[in-house]
Design a protein around this motif. Structure first.
Motif, mmCIF file in Angstrom:
data_model
loop_
_atom_site.group_PDB
_atom_site.id
_atom_site.type_symbol
_atom_site.label_atom_id
_atom_site.label_comp_id
_atom_site.label_asym_id
_atom_site.label_seq_id
_atom_site.Cartn_x
_atom_site.Cartn_y
_atom_site.Cartn_z
ATOM 1 N N THR A 103 30.111 -18.468 21.136
ATOM 2 C CA THR A 103 30.758 -17.763 19.838
ATOM 3 C C THR A 103 29.985 -16.270 19.911
ATOM 4 O OG1 THR A 103 30.694 -19.776 18.586
ATOM 5 C CG2 THR A 103 30.594 -17.882 17.335
ATOM 6 N N HIS A 104 30.753 -15.432 20.097
ATOM 7 C CA HIS A 104 30.578 -14.105 20.211
ATOM 8 C C HIS A 104 30.349 -13.439 18.852
ATOM 9 C CE1 HIS A 104 31.111 -14.776 24.205
ATOM 10 N NE2 HIS A 104 32.302 -14.810 24.193
ATOM 11 N N LEU A 105 29.664 -14.081 17.970
ATOM 12 C CA LEU A 105 28.972 -13.278 16.908
ATOM 13 C C LEU A 105 27.649 -13.252 16.747
ATOM 14 C CD1 LEU A 105 31.499 -15.261 14.298
ATOM 15 C CD2 LEU A 105 31.568 -12.760 14.681
ATOM 16 N N TYR A 106 27.147 -12.224 16.113
ATOM 17 C CA TYR A 106 25.623 -12.036 16.193
ATOM 18 C C TYR A 106 24.953 -11.864 14.753
ATOM 19 C CZ TYR A 106 27.015 -11.087 21.205
ATOM 20 O OH TYR A 106 27.589 -11.279 22.120
ATOM 21 N N THR A 107 23.824 -11.969 14.606
ATOM 22 C CA THR A 107 23.280 -12.104 13.257
ATOM 23 C C THR A 107 21.820 -11.460 13.246
ATOM 24 O OG1 THR A 107 22.780 -13.749 11.169
ATOM 25 C CG2 THR A 107 22.305 -14.182 13.358
ATOM 26 N N SER A 108 21.367 -11.071 12.069
ATOM 27 C CA SER A 108 20.061 -10.510 12.006
ATOM 28 C C SER A 108 19.568 -10.225 10.349
ATOM 29 C CB SER A 108 19.734 -9.209 12.422
ATOM 30 O OG SER A 108 20.762 -8.124 11.625
ATOM 31 N N ASP A 109 18.401 -10.356 9.967
ATOM 32 C CA ASP A 109 17.940 -10.164 8.647
ATOM 33 C C ASP A 109 18.006 -8.751 8.048
ATOM 34 O OD1 ASP A 109 17.371 -12.998 8.035
ATOM 35 O OD2 ASP A 109 15.495 -12.396 9.057
ATOM 36 N N GLN A 110 17.888 -7.786 8.922
ATOM 37 C CA GLN A 110 18.191 -6.607 8.709
ATOM 38 C C GLN A 110 19.405 -5.889 9.042
ATOM 39 O OE1 GLN A 110 15.500 -4.739 7.218
ATOM 40 N NE2 GLN A 110 14.443 -6.701 7.132
ATOM 41 N N LEU A 111 19.951 -4.846 8.336
ATOM 42 C CA LEU A 111 21.145 -4.285 8.481
ATOM 43 C C LEU A 111 21.132 -3.115 9.552
ATOM 44 C CD1 LEU A 111 24.062 -3.620 7.704
ATOM 45 C CD2 LEU A 111 23.305 -2.006 6.184
ATOM 46 N N ILE A 112 21.771 -3.343 10.804
ATOM 47 C CA ILE A 112 21.999 -2.413 11.730
ATOM 48 C C ILE A 112 23.206 -1.619 11.644
ATOM 49 C CG2 ILE A 112 21.668 -2.297 14.377
ATOM 50 C CD1 ILE A 112 19.359 -3.636 13.068
ATOM 51 N N SER A 113 23.001 -0.666 10.754
ATOM 52 C CA SER A 113 24.180 0.157 10.472
ATOM 53 C C SER A 113 25.199 1.104 11.557
ATOM 54 C CB SER A 113 24.145 1.323 9.413
ATOM 55 O OG SER A 113 22.964 2.229 10.056
ATOM 56 N N ASN A 114 24.344 1.239 12.748
ATOM 57 C CA ASN A 114 25.131 1.722 13.939
ATOM 58 C C ASN A 114 25.527 0.825 14.799
ATOM 59 O OD1 ASN A 114 22.479 0.944 14.764
ATOM 60 N ND2 ASN A 114 22.477 2.669 16.207
ATOM 61 N N PHE A 115 25.850 -0.347 14.499
ATOM 62 C CA PHE A 115 26.282 -1.403 15.328
ATOM 63 C C PHE A 115 27.834 -0.988 15.748
ATOM 64 C CE2 PHE A 115 28.664 -5.240 16.115
ATOM 65 C CZ PHE A 115 28.090 -5.801 17.078
ATOM 66 N N PRO A 116 28.126 -1.255 17.119
ATOM 67 C CA PRO A 116 29.515 -0.759 17.295
ATOM 68 C C PRO A 116 30.699 -2.062 17.122
ATOM 69 C CG PRO A 116 28.491 -1.474 19.343
ATOM 70 C CD PRO A 116 27.294 -1.460 18.110
ATOM 71 N N GLY A 117 30.877 -2.175 15.821
ATOM 72 C CA GLY A 117 31.810 -3.148 15.590
ATOM 73 C C GLY A 117 31.695 -3.279 13.914
ATOM 74 N N ARG A 118 32.391 -4.781 13.690
ATOM 75 C CA ARG A 118 32.590 -4.799 12.106
ATOM 76 C C ARG A 118 31.097 -5.458 11.626
ATOM 77 N NH1 ARG A 118 38.013 -8.128 11.389
ATOM 78 N NH2 ARG A 118 37.161 -9.035 13.161
ATOM 79 N N ILE A 119 30.781 -5.399 10.541
ATOM 80 C CA ILE A 119 29.404 -5.934 9.952
ATOM 81 C C ILE A 119 29.809 -6.502 8.559
ATOM 82 C CG2 ILE A 119 26.996 -5.257 9.343
ATOM 83 C CD1 ILE A 119 27.099 -2.904 10.688
ATOM 84 N N PHE A 120 29.238 -7.536 8.375
ATOM 85 C CA PHE A 120 29.478 -8.178 7.415
ATOM 86 C C PHE A 120 28.115 -8.982 6.380
ATOM 87 C CE2 PHE A 120 33.118 -9.033 10.208
ATOM 88 C CZ PHE A 120 33.999 -8.767 9.424
ATOM 89 N N GLU A 121 28.098 -8.959 5.234
ATOM 90 C CA GLU A 121 27.031 -9.522 4.717
ATOM 91 C C GLU A 121 27.132 -10.817 4.226
ATOM 92 O OE1 GLU A 121 24.028 -8.861 0.971
ATOM 93 O OE2 GLU A 121 25.876 -7.338 1.107
ATOM 94 N N VAL A 122 26.499 -11.781 4.370
ATOM 95 C CA VAL A 122 26.920 -13.265 4.276
ATOM 96 C C VAL A 122 26.571 -13.747 3.006
ATOM 97 C CG1 VAL A 122 26.217 -15.904 4.910
ATOM 98 C CG2 VAL A 122 26.201 -13.880 6.804
ATOM 99 N N MET A 123 27.482 -14.136 2.111
ATOM 100 C CA MET A 123 27.522 -14.370 0.682
ATOM 101 C C MET A 123 27.206 -15.773 0.462
ATOM 102 S SD MET A 123 27.849 -11.399 -0.181
ATOM 103 C CE MET A 123 27.462 -11.356 -1.882
ATOM 104 N N ALA A 124 27.781 -16.781 1.348
ATOM 105 C CA ALA A 124 27.614 -18.091 1.318
ATOM 106 C C ALA A 124 27.837 -18.798 2.636
ATOM 107 C CB ALA A 124 28.760 -18.742 0.302
ATOM 108 N N ALA A 125 27.065 -20.132 2.907
ATOM 109 C CA ALA A 125 27.172 -20.658 4.039
ATOM 110 C C ALA A 125 27.627 -22.089 3.728
ATOM 111 C CB ALA A 125 25.848 -20.548 4.688
ATOM 112 N N ASN A 126 27.887 -22.802 4.826
ATOM 113 C CA ASN A 126 28.405 -24.304 4.627
ATOM 114 C C ASN A 126 29.536 -24.408 3.493
ATOM 115 O OD1 ASN A 126 26.297 -25.217 6.039
ATOM 116 N ND2 ASN A 126 24.932 -25.067 4.388
ATOM 117 N N VAL A 127 30.627 -23.640 3.697
ATOM 118 C CA VAL A 127 31.786 -23.312 2.735
ATOM 119 C C VAL A 127 32.566 -24.847 3.144
ATOM 120 C CG1 VAL A 127 33.787 -22.178 2.029
ATOM 121 C CG2 VAL A 127 31.761 -21.146 2.582
#
Length: 399
Positions: free
Chosen positions: A314-338
């Motif tokens: 699964t080529h998705l990545y995650t962190s607690d801190q915002l890495i604004s210069n990441f080369p791709g789309r960035i999402f903030e997680v609003m809800a899990a276990n949907v």
């Protein structure tokens, strides 16, 4: 109308030009079945020009706007570079003498001509040669020499050393999705020795499905690889060959044109040595550009930005801190276990943009199953976790 000696003369005829422009929005099938008497003999050529103009309206808007331009057949236009990728390529070579060994429509040739004193356009198809010669004059690029011959024959007669671009075309008999240089024309592997003798650098364009590691191995003199996306769709893989340098581990450049995302560079050795950390979903989710995924920088992109990967496939990545210069789309997680039960509460408007990564269902299937509509500000992302279990998140796009 009497049939002219060649197609270029026909397409330059003012009456034909007027007919093409006046019928651009019409049903081409009706034109083919019931053409006006004066255009009947040449209706296939005229219809091709109408179809090409429709395609050029979005792909080549400047050419579309210039009614003196003669467009090539639709297939040639589909296979041609976009202005964005042509401009990017032209910045990779710099010298005095440039040759495009597979001229085609000539978008690349025209862009490279800005930076070189002497420019050669080589094309086997005489019709494309005539069209390019006409268009080059219309665009004020009369210094380009047109050669109606094969790449092999041109190289035999070429004296001195120069800079070359080559875009090998897949032979019609090979239908598989695997791209191999030996299945193309010209076969660059066969002409590599003469290219080494007569060039400083060669830029080779390959289709997005090519195996990059195999390409590096076969071409032998690769200095750089450029995986080029436009608006996050991989369009080209470019191999820059340098016969004056010995490069053991060429750098791979992953770019996303017409976006704000930065370039990402790595080497195969760095990817092999990189450490990939895994973790559960945190505050932010990162989706790398398609050029990075095509290049196979699955560990490098995570280690470079100190991110955790959700699962090995699964080529998705995650962190607690915002890495604004990441080369791709960035999402903030609003809800899990949907789930289907809590979806109405989490998405009261019943709208979301759906993304799936290593997930058992495609976006259309998810939309149908959950009975939600496209659109809105939320992104519903489906993926498999480290236990290979399907998970679904609701997120907001940050970048």
């Amino acid at each position: 109308m009497r049939k002219p000696k060649d197609s270029l003369s026909l397409l330059k005829n003012p009456l034909v030009k007027q007919f093409i422009l006046g019928n651009e929005a019409d049903d081409v099938q009706k034109l083919l079945l019931n053409p006006p008497l004066e255009f009947r003999e040449n209706i296939n050529l005229i219809v091709d020009q109408i179809i090409s103009r429709r395609k050029a309206k979005t792909k080549l808007p400047e050419w579309y706007a210039n009614t003196d331009i003669i467009l090539p057949p639709p297939l040639s236009l589909e296979q041609s570079s976009s202005p964005a990728t042509a401009k990017y390529k032209s910045q990779l070579l710099n010298g005095k003498t440039f040759t495009d060994l597979t001229g085609g429509m000539g978008i690349d040739t025209l862009e490279f001509s800005i930076y070189f004193e002497t420019v050669n356009y080589v094309e086997l198809n005489p019709e494309l040669c005539d069209i390019f010669r006409h268009n080059a004059q219309v665009l004020g690029q009369s210094k380009i020499s047109v050669h109606n011959t094969t790449a092999e024959h041109f190289l035999e007669s070429f004296n001195g050393r120069g800079y070359f671009f080559i875009d090998p075309a897949r032979r019609g008999a090979h239908k598989s999705r695997v791209f191999l240089f030996e299945d193309c024309m010209p076969n660059i592997l066969e002409i590599l020795p003469v290219l080494k003798e007569k060039s400083h650098q060669v830029l080779v364009k390959a289709a997005p499905m090519i195996d990059i590691s195999l390409g590096i191995k076969q071409l032998q003199f690769v200095q750089e690889v450029h995986v080029v996306s436009v608006k996050n769709e991989v369009k080209e893989v470019l191999f820059l060959l340098d016969f004056d340098k010995e490069i053991v581990d060429p750098e791979i450049h992953c770019v996303n044109l017409e976006s704000v995302h930065p370039k990402f560079n790595f080497t195969i050795t760095q990817e092999q040595a990189a450490t990939c950390n895994f973790g559960e979903v945190s505050t932010y989710l990162y989706d790398p550009n398609s050029s990075i995924l095509k290049a196979g920088a699955f560990k490098s992109v995570g280690s470079t930005f100190s991110l955790n990967k959700l699962a090995i496939n699964t080529h998705l990545y995650t962190s607690d801190q915002l890495i604004s210069n990441f080369p791709g789309r960035i999402f903030e997680v609003m809800a899990a276990n949907v789930t289907k039960k809590n979806l109405a509460r989490l998405l009261p408007e019943g709208k979301a943009n759906i993304i799936t990564k290593n997930y058992p269902q495609k976006p259309e299937e998810v939309k149908k199953k959950l009975k939600i509509k496209d659109g809105g500000e939320y992104f519903l992302i489906g993926f498999r976790d480290s236990s290979n279990k399907p998970q679904t998140l609701i997120t907001l796009r940050v970048k």
